[in-house]
Write a protein that holds these residues in place. Structure first.
Motif, PDB file in Angstrom:
ATOM      1  N   LEU A 133       0.828  -1.211   0.000  1.00 40.17           N
ATOM      2  CA  LEU A 133       0.000   0.000   0.000  1.00 40.17           C
ATOM      3  C   LEU A 133       0.861   1.258   0.000  1.00 40.17           C
ATOM      4  CD1 LEU A 133      -2.797  -1.037   2.535  1.00 40.17           C
ATOM      5  CD2 LEU A 133      -3.013  -0.799   0.054  1.00 40.17           C
ATOM      6  N   THR A 136       2.220   1.672  -3.471  1.00 41.36           N
ATOM      7  CA  THR A 136       1.149   2.108  -4.367  1.00 41.36           C
ATOM      8  C   THR A 136       0.927   3.608  -4.260  1.00 41.36           C
ATOM      9  OG1 THR A 136       0.039  -0.041  -4.189  1.00 41.36           O
ATOM     10  CG2 THR A 136      -1.300   1.824  -4.916  1.00 41.36           C
ATOM     11  N   ALA A 137       0.969   4.121  -3.020  1.00 43.86           N
ATOM     12  CA  ALA A 137       0.754   5.552  -2.816  1.00 43.86           C
ATOM     13  C   ALA A 137       1.941   6.387  -3.307  1.00 43.86           C
ATOM     14  CB  ALA A 137       0.500   5.822  -1.333  1.00 43.86           C
ATOM     15  N   ALA A 145      -0.870  -2.861  -6.160  1.00 44.16           N
ATOM     16  CA  ALA A 145      -1.786  -3.494  -5.212  1.00 44.16           C
ATOM     17  C   ALA A 145      -2.013  -4.967  -5.517  1.00 44.16           C
ATOM     18  CB  ALA A 145      -3.119  -2.752  -5.201  1.00 44.16           C
ATOM     19  N   ALA A 202      -6.845  -1.946   6.746  1.00 44.31           N
ATOM     20  CA  ALA A 202      -6.423  -0.939   5.763  1.00 44.31           C
ATOM     21  C   ALA A 202      -7.621  -0.128   5.277  1.00 44.31           C
ATOM     22  CB  ALA A 202      -5.724  -1.625   4.583  1.00 44.31           C
ATOM     23  N   ILE A 206      -8.188   3.944   5.547  1.00 48.46           N
ATOM     24  CA  ILE A 206      -8.524   4.729   4.359  1.00 48.46           C
ATOM     25  C   ILE A 206      -9.816   5.513   4.588  1.00 48.46           C
ATOM     26  CG2 ILE A 206      -9.289   4.538   1.952  1.00 48.46           C
ATOM     27  CD1 ILE A 206      -7.303   2.186   1.672  1.00 48.46           C
ATOM     28  N   GLY A 217      -7.424   8.981  -2.866  1.00 47.63           N
ATOM     29  CA  GLY A 217      -7.268   7.550  -2.613  1.00 47.63           C
ATOM     30  C   GLY A 217      -5.830   7.118  -2.418  1.00 47.63           C
ATOM     31  N   TYR A 218      -4.906   7.704  -3.188  1.00 41.27           N
ATOM     32  CA  TYR A 218      -3.503   7.312  -3.059  1.00 41.27           C
ATOM     33  C   TYR A 218      -2.936   7.729  -1.704  1.00 41.27           C
ATOM     34  CZ  TYR A 218      -3.200   5.982  -7.982  1.00 41.27           C
ATOM     35  OH  TYR A 218      -3.381   5.355  -9.184  1.00 41.27           O
ATOM     36  N   SER A 221      -4.301   5.506   0.945  1.00 43.91           N
ATOM     37  CA  SER A 221      -3.630   4.200   0.893  1.00 43.91           C
ATOM     38  C   SER A 221      -2.252   4.275   1.542  1.00 43.91           C
ATOM     39  CB  SER A 221      -3.505   3.728  -0.558  1.00 43.91           C
ATOM     40  OG  SER A 221      -4.771   3.527  -1.141  1.00 43.91           O
TER      41      SER A 221
END
Length: 301
Positions: A133, A136-137, A145, A202, A206, A217-218, A221
């Motif tokens: 995560l 990903t961010a 992911a 998680a 979020i 969203g990023y 995350s």
């Protein structure tokens, strides 16, 4: 008798320490209650319950895999409660020991392996999911992911390697269970349940990050990944009851990339409150479950 007292001391002392932690954070709880919508609280509560449920499912599968017997929902929930409130007792291992002595019908060495497998996978899964995560961010690429999908299989491979490395670990070799066929299917189910549990936490982080600060969203995350990495740090710091202090410091440091320091401190404290509420609820279930089992045994006699 000593074993029974150990369980009671761990359970009740852990519950009292949970209540003390909640009392210390009562002002923050009121502030958070105002800032989060009723729908948000409903979703947060559902995710907390889901995380607890999948933790019970995972422990039940570990016991089934290592002992060959299904302990049932009630015993699995009680033993999870012993573990969760026991971590608040200074020393960090008393919940683990109390849980081992709660299962009178299984050999201690198999319960030891069940507990070791669960805790090792929990730490590794928290680090892996948190790292995915976080990446990903940072990279702002959802493709990262997808790396969570093979994690249960990787966890089973790690347990298989651990089992076959006991030849170099004398203290484990005395308790190893090579006489049993490696129960990879049951362990795979258990690891999958733990993955879902991590994803539920998680999703909760979020949700809170979006509700409190309106981040994208990023960024949300990234905060969730920071939380799971901080949880792993707290679990490894067995000198700190419940990982208190270690988890908070790690989360503030890692999450400050996307939210301000004051915001990171607030969400860190809020997550500690929610975590403590869950632990206290799990401990209460353990108390009620233990009383009901005693009443059932008394009626049979």
């Amino acid at each position: 008798m000593i074993k029974a007292w150990l369980k009671r001391i761990v359970l009740w002392l852990g519950l009292l320490l949970c209540l003390y932690a909640l009392w210390r954070a009562r002002a923050l709880a009121g502030d958070a209650f105002v800032r989060i919508s009723p729908v948000g609280w409903l979703m947060a509560g559902s995710l907390l319950v889901a995380g607890w449920l999948f933790a019970v499912l995972a422990w039940r599968q570990y016991l089934l895999a290592c002992t060959g017997h299904d302990p049932g929902w009630r015993m699995s929930a009680r033993q999870l409660g012993l573990l969760l409130v026991g971590k608040y007792v200074p020393g960090g291992v008393f919940g683990f020991l109390a849980r081992m002595y709660d299962h009178a019908g299984a050999p201690r060495h198999r319960l030891l392996w069940a507990g070791l497998a669960e805790q090792m996978v929990a730490v590794a899964m928290s680090i892996a999911v948190g790292g995915v995560l976080y990446a990903t961010a940072v990279l702002r690429d959802l493709a990262w992911a997808c790396l969570v999908i093979p994690l249960p299989l990787i966890a089973i491979l790690g347990l298989w390697l651990l089992r076959h490395s006991t030849a170099w670990l004398p203290w484990l070799r005395r308790h190893e269970i090579l006489s049993l066929r490696f129960p990879w299917r049951k362990l795979l189910i258990a690891a999958s349940m733990q993955l879902i549990q991590q994803l539920a936490w998680a999703a909760l982080v979020i949700l809170l990050a979006c509700e409190l600060y309106g981040v994208d969203g990023y960024a949300a995350s990234g905060v969730a990944g920071a939380f799971l990495l901080a949880v792993a740090a707290g679990m490894l710091a067995i000198f700190a009851p419940g990982g208190i202090g270690v988890r908070e410091a790690a989360l503030v440091g890692l999450a400050s990339r996307w939210i301000g320091t004051e915001q990171a401190i607030f969400i860190t404290a809020l997550l500690r409150i929610l975590n403590t509420l869950l632990d206290m609820g799990a401990g209460s279930v353990a108390v009620l479950s233990g009383k009901r089992m005693k009443n059932t045994e008394g009626n049979r006699v």
